[in-house]
Design an enzyme around this catalytic site. Structure first.
Site, PDB file in Angstrom:
ATOM      1  N   LYS A  22       0.854  -1.208   0.000  1.00 40.70           N
ATOM      2  CA  LYS A  22       0.000   0.000   0.000  1.00 40.70           C
ATOM      3  C   LYS A  22       0.881   1.247   0.000  1.00 40.70           C
ATOM      4  O   LYS A  22       0.671   2.161  -0.778  1.00 40.70           O
ATOM      5  CB  LYS A  22      -0.886   0.018   1.230  1.00 40.70           C
ATOM      6  N   ASN A  23       1.915   1.268   0.871  1.00 39.62           N
ATOM      7  CA  ASN A  23       2.697   2.498   1.033  1.00 39.62           C
ATOM      8  C   ASN A  23       3.657   2.735  -0.116  1.00 39.62           C
ATOM      9  O   ASN A  23       4.331   3.755  -0.157  1.00 39.62           O
ATOM     10  CB  ASN A  23       3.421   2.484   2.377  1.00 39.62           C
ATOM     11  N   ARG A  92      -4.037  10.392   3.302  1.00 45.01           N
ATOM     12  CA  ARG A  92      -2.856  11.216   3.605  1.00 45.01           C
ATOM     13  C   ARG A  92      -1.919  11.254   2.406  1.00 45.01           C
ATOM     14  O   ARG A  92      -1.319  12.276   2.111  1.00 45.01           O
ATOM     15  CB  ARG A  92      -2.119  10.669   4.832  1.00 45.01           C
ATOM     16  N   CYS A 116      -5.018   8.541   8.668  1.00 46.58           N
ATOM     17  CA  CYS A 116      -5.334   8.011  10.006  1.00 46.58           C
ATOM     18  C   CYS A 116      -5.014   9.035  11.101  1.00 46.58           C
ATOM     19  O   CYS A 116      -4.125   9.844  10.979  1.00 46.58           O
ATOM     20  CB  CYS A 116      -4.499   6.762  10.253  1.00 46.58           C
ATOM     21  N   ARG A 121       0.205  15.301  12.067  1.00 48.68           N
ATOM     22  CA  ARG A 121       0.962  14.763  10.934  1.00 48.68           C
ATOM     23  C   ARG A 121       1.292  15.914   9.994  1.00 48.68           C
ATOM     24  O   ARG A 121       0.719  16.095   8.951  1.00 48.68           O
ATOM     25  CB  ARG A 121       0.178  13.650  10.255  1.00 48.68           C
ATOM     26  N   PRO A 122       2.283  16.734  10.383  1.00 47.58           N
ATOM     27  CA  PRO A 122       2.633  17.929   9.599  1.00 47.58           C
ATOM     28  C   PRO A 122       3.277  17.555   8.269  1.00 47.58           C
ATOM     29  O   PRO A 122       3.693  16.401   8.058  1.00 47.58           O
ATOM     30  CB  PRO A 122       3.637  18.635  10.500  1.00 47.58           C
ATOM     31  N   ILE A 123       3.336  18.523   7.389  1.00 43.16           N
ATOM     32  CA  ILE A 123       4.056  18.305   6.118  1.00 43.16           C
ATOM     33  C   ILE A 123       5.083  19.415   5.901  1.00 43.16           C
ATOM     34  O   ILE A 123       5.435  19.739   4.767  1.00 43.16           O
ATOM     35  CB  ILE A 123       3.075  18.234   4.915  1.00 43.16           C
ATOM     36  N   ASP A 124       5.606  19.955   7.007  1.00 43.57           N
ATOM     37  CA  ASP A 124       6.562  21.065   6.909  1.00 43.57           C
ATOM     38  C   ASP A 124       7.832  20.667   6.147  1.00 43.57           C
ATOM     39  O   ASP A 124       8.402  21.477   5.404  1.00 43.57           O
ATOM     40  CB  ASP A 124       6.928  21.585   8.302  1.00 43.57           C
ATOM     41  N   LEU A 125       8.249  19.397   6.264  1.00 39.34           N
ATOM     42  CA  LEU A 125       9.477  18.975   5.561  1.00 39.34           C
ATOM     43  C   LEU A 125       9.227  18.857   4.054  1.00 39.34           C
ATOM     44  O   LEU A 125      10.112  19.139   3.236  1.00 39.34           O
ATOM     45  CB  LEU A 125       9.979  17.640   6.110  1.00 39.34           C
ATOM     46  N   ASP A 306       4.341   0.765  11.935  1.00 34.66           N
ATOM     47  CA  ASP A 306       3.088   0.194  11.418  1.00 34.66           C
ATOM     48  C   ASP A 306       2.847  -1.223  11.916  1.00 34.66           C
ATOM     49  O   ASP A 306       1.744  -1.742  11.762  1.00 34.66           O
ATOM     50  CB  ASP A 306       3.088   0.170   9.883  1.00 34.66           C
ATOM     51  N   ILE A 328       7.996   7.067  16.759  1.00 36.88           N
ATOM     52  CA  ILE A 328       7.604   7.837  15.573  1.00 36.88           C
ATOM     53  C   ILE A 328       6.235   8.468  15.775  1.00 36.88           C
ATOM     54  O   ILE A 328       6.037   9.659  15.522  1.00 36.88           O
ATOM     55  CB  ILE A 328       7.652   6.937  14.326  1.00 36.88           C
ATOM     56  N   ARG A 398      -8.888  -0.032   3.738  1.00 35.98           N
ATOM     57  CA  ARG A 398      -7.992   0.887   3.019  1.00 35.98           C
ATOM     58  C   ARG A 398      -6.642   0.242   2.759  1.00 35.98           C
ATOM     59  O   ARG A 398      -5.952   0.598   1.811  1.00 35.98           O
ATOM     60  CB  ARG A 398      -7.740   2.139   3.883  1.00 35.98           C
TER      61      ARG A 398
HETATM   62  C1  EPZ Z   1       4.508   6.846   6.033  1.00 40.89           C
HETATM   63  O1  EPZ Z   1       3.773   7.930   6.548  1.00 40.89           O
HETATM   64  C2  EPZ Z   1       3.523   5.697   5.988  1.00 40.89           C
HETATM   65  N1  EPZ Z   1       2.402   6.079   5.126  1.00 40.89           N
HETATM   66  C3  EPZ Z   1       3.012   5.387   7.386  1.00 40.89           C
HETATM   67  O2  EPZ Z   1       2.163   4.246   7.285  1.00 40.89           O
HETATM   68  C4  EPZ Z   1       4.205   5.036   8.253  1.00 40.89           C
HETATM   69  O3  EPZ Z   1       3.747   4.821   9.577  1.00 40.89           O
HETATM   70  C5  EPZ Z   1       5.221   6.179   8.251  1.00 40.89           C
HETATM   71  O4  EPZ Z   1       5.604   6.509   6.893  1.00 40.89           O
HETATM   72  C6  EPZ Z   1       6.476   5.737   9.011  1.00 40.89           C
HETATM   73  O5  EPZ Z   1       7.423   6.729   9.016  1.00 40.89           O
HETATM   74  C7  EPZ Z   1       2.569   6.042   3.789  1.00 40.89           C
HETATM   75  O6  EPZ Z   1       3.633   5.704   3.302  1.00 40.89           O
HETATM   76  C8  EPZ Z   1       1.379   6.435   2.967  1.00 40.89           C
HETATM   77  P1  EPZ Z   1       6.716  10.169   7.922  1.00 40.89           P
HETATM   78  P2  EPZ Z   1       4.393   9.431   6.459  1.00 40.89           P
HETATM   79  O7  EPZ Z   1       6.741  11.368   7.075  1.00 40.89           O
HETATM   80  O8  EPZ Z   1       5.223   9.531   5.240  1.00 40.89           O
HETATM   81  C9  EPZ Z   1       6.999  13.619  11.161  1.00 40.89           C
HETATM   82  C10 EPZ Z   1       0.194   3.010   7.545  1.00 40.89           C
HETATM   83  O9  EPZ Z   1      -0.342   2.531   8.551  1.00 40.89           O
HETATM   84  N2  EPZ Z   1       6.935  14.537  10.026  1.00 40.89           N
HETATM   85  O10 EPZ Z   1       7.805   9.137   7.771  1.00 40.89           O
HETATM   86  O11 EPZ Z   1       3.293  10.389   6.661  1.00 40.89           O
HETATM   87  C11 EPZ Z   1       5.685  12.865  11.344  1.00 40.89           C
HETATM   88  O12 EPZ Z   1       4.795  13.619  12.128  1.00 40.89           O
HETATM   89  C12 EPZ Z   1       0.771   4.412   7.581  1.00 40.89           C
HETATM   90  O13 EPZ Z   1       0.350   2.390   6.455  1.00 40.89           O
HETATM   91  C13 EPZ Z   1       7.101  15.903  10.242  1.00 40.89           C
HETATM   92  O14 EPZ Z   1       7.295  16.354  11.374  1.00 40.89           O
HETATM   93  O15 EPZ Z   1       5.330   9.407   7.744  1.00 40.89           O
HETATM   94  C14 EPZ Z   1       6.120  11.596  12.042  1.00 40.89           C
HETATM   95  O16 EPZ Z   1       6.245  11.825  13.426  1.00 40.89           O
HETATM   96  C15 EPZ Z   1       0.509   5.088   8.909  1.00 40.89           C
HETATM   97  N3  EPZ Z   1       7.046  16.760   9.196  1.00 40.89           N
HETATM   98  C16 EPZ Z   1       7.522  11.353  11.476  1.00 40.89           C
HETATM   99  O17 EPZ Z   1       7.950  12.607  10.895  1.00 40.89           O
HETATM  100  C17 EPZ Z   1       6.862  16.308   7.903  1.00 40.89           C
HETATM  101  O18 EPZ Z   1       6.851  17.136   6.968  1.00 40.89           O
HETATM  102  C18 EPZ Z   1       7.562  10.291  10.399  1.00 40.89           C
HETATM  103  O19 EPZ Z   1       6.574  10.620   9.457  1.00 40.89           O
HETATM  104  C19 EPZ Z   1       6.705  14.923   7.697  1.00 40.89           C
HETATM  105  C20 EPZ Z   1       6.750  14.059   8.763  1.00 40.89           C
END
Ligand code: EPZ
Length: 424
Positions: A22-23, A92, A116, A121-125, A306, A328, A398
């Site tokens: 899925k991811n 997301r 979820c 779940r910010p997207i600042d990066l 996950d 995380i 999903r």
């Molecule tokens: C991906 O989410 C997966 N989703 C998640 O799986 C998985 O848990 C996660 O990576 C693991 O890191 C998909 O791939 C669609 P991150 P993602 O950016 O990309 C923080 C599932 O159950 N962060 O790696 O959204 C964030 O808050 C899902 O299949 C920022 O601060 O995760 C988190 O604490 C759930 N700013 C950490 O980084 C940002 O701009 C890791 O998030 C982006 C992230």
């Protein structure tokens, strides 16, 4: 609202085949916007996220053919336009349209992502990466508007403050056609990132280092069509392996890449689970008494966040005290009260999950709050004695392809029933 009803306590046996990740596929589909010819994906999982992404791509002008696990997308009709709302919010991963539209058109308007409830779940990066590539980013009426200047995006050196799967992939999507070189430092290393880079390179991109913490990209002018097999879903695999270890009398899980699950398998071996690991399958033997363990989640190749919810029902059958710290997503604990209502000795204290086993679980009505929480409730219902009814099952559908059929194939007494809106 549909519900899952389980008559638990049955032993399971037989074989189950893992579907595409899925991811990975939620990034591969938006990535196809960057191609100038049709792209074919094989091994596409039958999950509602794929249906949502197909709808969005078609609304934007793509032509789609979908037969079984093969999805052909012709992106040539896609126009640069504001993304359709509605579907965006449930997904997301819709944020990947930011990177791919910016990469193709130099502009993108995308509603803010949903997904979820795992806490903030910010997207600042993601935004930091797009700005480094020369895009102006504005937030207007619930959507992000990204626009590069008339020369389009240009290569940049980007250091990710945090390891982020989504930001790493999104910056890759925006950078493959940028002018010049891009370096992503402190990149995430998940297998899904390698899968997206493999697709893009087969389309003609020049990406090196995917899967390491430094990814180098040389921008190219054109990306062509290709055919690509989606990698197996390591989280689905871990979910079925956990179930097999808990109540299996010999279960073979097919279409597994062992390397993607090393930290998870190591934990099961620490518990005393017996497995035979082959090239692309894992055979799980019936377990005798298992030992409780502690789990701390990390970015890949650490123990996947996950998988902390799906492994929990197995932990609850084992003997001793254990704890889970999700480094995380600290708030990834919504399944805990539901498991406690099934009789589990489990609680949360300052963002750490504490358990004592073994537990005799009893079926009852429970509510899925997110995808992997829902998976843990399905496993708990299969382990528990009596009947378990799971509400809010759209979360589960999903991310788990044909979950009812796969579990019935192993001998589970599980079905989906149409029910009135959840009373609880
Ligand atoms: C991906 O989410 C997966 N989703 C998640 O799986 C998985 O848990 C996660 O990576 C693991 O890191 C998909 O791939 C669609 P991150 P993602 O950016 O990309 C923080 C599932 O159950 N962060 O790696 O959204 C964030 O808050 C899902 O299949 C920022 O601060 O995760 C988190 O604490 C759930 N700013 C950490 O980084 C940002 O701009 C890791 O998030 C982006 C992230």
């Amino acid at each position: 609202m549909r519900k899952i009803v389980i008559n638990g306590g049955k032993r399971l046996r037989g074989e189950v085949t893992i579907s595409g990740a899925k991811n990975s596929v939620v990034a591969l589909i938006p990535a196809i916007i960057l191609a100038e010819e049709p792209v074919i994906l094989d091994g596409v999982p039958d999950i509602s996220d794929v249906e949502s992404l197909k709808d969005i791509m078609e609304m934007m002008g793509a032509k789609i053919k979908h037969e079984g696990e093969t999805l052909e997308i012709d992106p040539r009709g896609i126009k640069s336009m504001p993304m359709p709302y509605g579907k965006i919010n449930s997904l997301r991963a819709s944020y990947y349209f930011m990177g791919s539209l910016l990469g193709r058109f130099g502009e993108a308007r995308v509603g803010l992502p949903g997904g979820c409830d795992l806490g903030p779940r910010p997207i600042d990066l993601h935004i930091k990466g797009f700005e480094a590539l020369g895009a102006k980013v504005e937030y207007e009426d619930g959507a992000m508007h990204l626009k590069a200047n008339h020369q389009g995006t240009k290569g940049a050196y980007i250091f990710m403050d945090l390891v982020s799967v989504g930001a790493t992939i999104n910056v890759m999507l925006a950078a493959v056609k940028a002018k010049g070189k891009t370096v992503i430092e402190n990149a995430a290393r998940e297998p899904e990132i390698i899968d997206v880079a493999t697709l893009l390179n087969n389309m003609g991109a020049k990406i090196r280092g995917a899967g390491t913490n430094e990814i180098r990209i040389e921008g190219v002018e054109h990306l062509s069509g290709t055919r690509h097999m989606v990698i197996p879903d390591r989280i689905e695999a871990g979910t079925y392996i956990s179930l097999a270890a808990a109540i299996g009398d010999g279960v073979k899980i097919d279409n597994v890449i062992y390397e993607h699950l090393e930290s998870f398998i190591a934990k099961l071996q620490e518990m005393g689970v017996e497995m035979t690991i082959r090239e692309d399958s894992i055979y799980v033997y019936p377990s005798q008494t298992l030992k409780m363990v502690d789990i701390k989640t990390y970015h890949y190749p650490g123990f996947a966040t996950d998988l902390q919810q799906p492994i929990t029902p197995l932990l609850l059958t084992s003997i001793g005290y254990g704890k889970i710290q999700d480094t995380i997503y600290e708030k990834r604990i919504n399944h805990v009260p539901e498991l406690a209502r099934m009789g589990a000795n489990i609680e949360v204290k300052s963002n750490t999950i504490y358990m004592q086993g073994p537990n005799e679980l009893t079926g009852t009505d429970v509510v899925a709050t997110d995808l992997r929480a829902g998976a843990s409730l399905v496993l708990a219902g299969l382990i528990a004695s009596g009947e378990t009814t799971i509400h809010n099952i759209e979360f589960i559908l999903r991310g788990y392809s044909d979950i009812i059929e796969k579990l019935q194939g192993l001998g589970a007494d599980i079905r989906i029933v149409e029910g009135k809106a959840s009373q609880i």
